[in-house]
Design a protein around this motif. Sequence first.
Motif, PDB file in Angstrom:
ATOM      1  N   GLU A  58       0.835  -1.207   0.000  1.00 58.35           N
ATOM      2  CA  GLU A  58       0.000   0.000   0.000  1.00 58.35           C
ATOM      3  C   GLU A  58       0.870   1.258   0.000  1.00 58.35           C
ATOM      4  O   GLU A  58       0.551   2.233  -0.678  1.00 58.35           O
ATOM      5  CB  GLU A  58      -0.942   0.010   1.207  1.00 58.35           C
ATOM      6  CG  GLU A  58      -2.048  -1.021   1.150  1.00 58.35           C
ATOM      7  CD  GLU A  58      -3.062  -0.782   0.046  1.00 58.35           C
ATOM      8  OE1 GLU A  58      -3.147   0.337  -0.499  1.00 58.35           O
ATOM      9  OE2 GLU A  58      -3.781  -1.733  -0.290  1.00 58.35           O
ATOM     10  N   GLU A  59       1.964   1.246   0.747  1.00 63.39           N
ATOM     11  CA  GLU A  59       2.883   2.385   0.747  1.00 63.39           C
ATOM     12  C   GLU A  59       3.435   2.623  -0.659  1.00 63.39           C
ATOM     13  O   GLU A  59       3.548   3.771  -1.099  1.00 63.39           O
ATOM     14  CB  GLU A  59       4.039   2.166   1.723  1.00 63.39           C
ATOM     15  CG  GLU A  59       3.663   2.349   3.163  1.00 63.39           C
ATOM     16  CD  GLU A  59       4.829   2.083   4.104  1.00 63.39           C
ATOM     17  OE1 GLU A  59       5.961   1.826   3.638  1.00 63.39           O
ATOM     18  OE2 GLU A  59       4.604   2.146   5.329  1.00 63.39           O
ATOM     19  N   GLY A  60       3.783   1.552  -1.343  1.00 64.81           N
ATOM     20  CA  GLY A  60       4.273   1.673  -2.715  1.00 64.81           C
ATOM     21  C   GLY A  60       3.227   2.264  -3.641  1.00 64.81           C
ATOM     22  O   GLY A  60       3.530   3.139  -4.457  1.00 64.81           O
ATOM     23  N   LEU A  61       1.998   1.797  -3.518  1.00 63.33           N
ATOM     24  CA  LEU A  61       0.918   2.343  -4.346  1.00 63.33           C
ATOM     25  C   LEU A  61       0.667   3.818  -4.033  1.00 63.33           C
ATOM     26  O   LEU A  61       0.411   4.620  -4.938  1.00 63.33           O
ATOM     27  CB  LEU A  61      -0.366   1.531  -4.147  1.00 63.33           C
ATOM     28  CG  LEU A  61      -0.351   0.151  -4.794  1.00 63.33           C
ATOM     29  CD1 LEU A  61      -1.498  -0.707  -4.271  1.00 63.33           C
ATOM     30  CD2 LEU A  61      -0.429   0.272  -6.309  1.00 63.33           C
ATOM     31  N   GLU A  62       0.786   4.191  -2.762  1.00 66.44           N
ATOM     32  CA  GLU A  62       0.632   5.596  -2.384  1.00 66.44           C
ATOM     33  C   GLU A  62       1.748   6.445  -2.989  1.00 66.44           C
ATOM     34  O   GLU A  62       1.504   7.569  -3.446  1.00 66.44           O
ATOM     35  CB  GLU A  62       0.627   5.741  -0.863  1.00 66.44           C
ATOM     36  CG  GLU A  62      -0.650   5.258  -0.217  1.00 66.44           C
ATOM     37  CD  GLU A  62      -0.595   5.323   1.302  1.00 66.44           C
ATOM     38  OE1 GLU A  62       0.145   6.174   1.849  1.00 66.44           O
ATOM     39  OE2 GLU A  62      -1.291   4.519   1.942  1.00 66.44           O
ATOM     40  N   GLN A  63       2.962   5.910  -2.996  1.00 67.59           N
ATOM     41  CA  GLN A  63       4.077   6.641  -3.601  1.00 67.59           C
ATOM     42  C   GLN A  63       3.810   6.876  -5.087  1.00 67.59           C
ATOM     43  O   GLN A  63       4.063   7.964  -5.603  1.00 67.59           O
ATOM     44  CB  GLN A  63       5.390   5.887  -3.424  1.00 67.59           C
ATOM     45  CG  GLN A  63       5.928   5.925  -2.022  1.00 67.59           C
ATOM     46  CD  GLN A  63       7.193   5.091  -1.872  1.00 67.59           C
ATOM     47  OE1 GLN A  63       7.631   4.425  -2.812  1.00 67.59           O
ATOM     48  NE2 GLN A  63       7.778   5.121  -0.698  1.00 67.59           N
ATOM     49  N   LEU A  64       3.319   5.860  -5.776  1.00 68.44           N
ATOM     50  CA  LEU A  64       2.993   6.021  -7.193  1.00 68.44           C
ATOM     51  C   LEU A  64       1.907   7.078  -7.389  1.00 68.44           C
ATOM     52  O   LEU A  64       1.994   7.907  -8.296  1.00 68.44           O
ATOM     53  CB  LEU A  64       2.525   4.697  -7.797  1.00 68.44           C
ATOM     54  CG  LEU A  64       3.608   3.684  -8.134  1.00 68.44           C
ATOM     55  CD1 LEU A  64       2.970   2.407  -8.666  1.00 68.44           C
ATOM     56  CD2 LEU A  64       4.586   4.245  -9.146  1.00 68.44           C
TER      57      LEU A  64
END
Length: 71
Positions: A58-64
């Motif tokens: 989820e953190e990765g998706l938020e970064q994107l």
Amino acid sequence: MPGSLKTLVFAYVRSKNKQALQNMRELRRQLLEPLQSTSSINAAQSRESIHEDLRVIEEGLEQLATERLKK
């Protein structure tokens, strides 16, 4: 394993591969589902591990999403 997952998520974020992150998230949700409803074994450690994986993904998706908004 969490370190290697973070590395993989970072690589997907860097390459802007949202689909791969979404696929990883969906797989973990599918793995978590039967563990949530089982009482015949103590699956607490497995559930915790999957929840941690989901947090990292989820953190990765938020970064994107954040990077997309900056453009």
